[in-house]
Design an enzyme around this catalytic site. Sequence first.
Site, mmCIF file in Angstrom:
data_model
loop_
_atom_site.group_PDB
_atom_site.id
_atom_site.type_symbol
_atom_site.label_atom_id
_atom_site.label_comp_id
_atom_site.label_asym_id
_atom_site.label_seq_id
_atom_site.Cartn_x
_atom_site.Cartn_y
_atom_site.Cartn_z
ATOM 1 N N LYS A 73 -11.253 -8.468 6.222
ATOM 2 C CA LYS A 73 -10.714 -7.550 7.108
ATOM 3 C C LYS A 73 -11.569 -6.675 7.758
ATOM 4 O O LYS A 73 -12.273 -5.709 6.766
ATOM 5 C CB LYS A 73 -9.452 -6.989 6.615
ATOM 6 N N LYS A 91 -12.305 -5.308 2.424
ATOM 7 C CA LYS A 91 -11.561 -4.674 3.506
ATOM 8 C C LYS A 91 -12.392 -3.437 3.788
ATOM 9 O O LYS A 91 -12.644 -2.670 3.239
ATOM 10 C CB LYS A 91 -10.262 -4.128 3.112
ATOM 11 N N CYS A 131 0.722 -1.098 0.090
ATOM 12 C CA CYS A 131 0.132 0.156 -0.052
ATOM 13 C C CYS A 131 0.864 1.329 0.156
ATOM 14 O O CYS A 131 2.249 0.992 0.006
ATOM 15 C CB CYS A 131 -1.033 0.086 1.153
HETATM 16 ZN ZN ZN Z 1 -3.344 1.860 2.893
#
Ligand code: ZN
Length: 328
Positions: free
Chosen positions: A249, A196, A121
């Site tokens: 998540k 997520k 990320c």
């Molecule tokens: Zn991130």
Amino acid sequence: MADYPVKRLRRLRYNSLIRDMVRETELSKNDFIYPLFVVPGNKVKKEVKSMPGVYQMSIDTVVEECKEVRDLGIPAVILFGIPEHKDEKGSEAYDPQGIIQRAIRKIKKEVDNLLVITDVCMCEYTSHGHCGLLKGEEILNDETIELLAKESLTHVQAGADMVAPSDMMDGRVKAIREIFDDNGFQKIPIMSYAAKYSSGYYGPFRDAAESTPAFGDRRSHQMDIANVLEALREVETDIEEGADIIMVKPAGPYLDIIRRVKDKFGMPTSAYQVSGEYAMIKAAGLNGWIDEERVMIESLTSIKRAGADMFLTYFAKDAARWLDKNRR
Ligand SMILES: [Zn+2]
């Protein structure tokens, strides 16, 4: 129905040997992935204040930690990097000499028999703390996935065994798969953070990864906590783009999502027991309000029972020790 007294379900709970024999869900160290936070410096081991027992570590310390993790029988770690310098474009994320790339090389050189997975990320690397390139206050999707693909490539070039994109940009799994295949890394799997959620349970992680956004939040790319069908579409898209393992998540508050995803797709499914889940159990345990060990095992068993094949958990080491003591 006059089943009783012929039918007595308590017979199979009569003693621990029988209970062990009929147990439907068994935790295994093979399921554990242990998250690690790598910071610049030497001999650094700094506890994250909202996550007792979790540390930011410099590369030398992380290498020692990885040996301990391996010796405990845990098969995998996932690395998060906190760079020396952050900038608008998160340059260190895709720098071959970046903190994670150096950490991977060192771990792969000194620790055998351990899978090194990397989180992919931009938010730990950008000065604004957002997961991608910005135009004004908007996170640009297509420009960001190019950088994520570049970042992933530097990770596998350094020796990473698997990458795990956590950004939730559209199309990033495909972009990563393509750059891997074009560069001879056809065999490297992708574990995508497919569903997520934009969750309040991530709070303590942001202390650990120093990735709190300077303004706004992550609601324009992470999922609304109320949605299920959208999670299934996210997962389906990532599978079509080439994800090998899909992740839900957080884990504990989203057991229904794990079950739906597992039932619908039958894919290797992982779940991330996130920082807030860990922090709550830890804090209540430290206060003597709950039996920490018991709740730890119960929380992990619940995630597995819901359908997860593996999980990322800050309890991995504690749970591995528990298994050594309590399971044959
Ligand atoms: Zn991130």
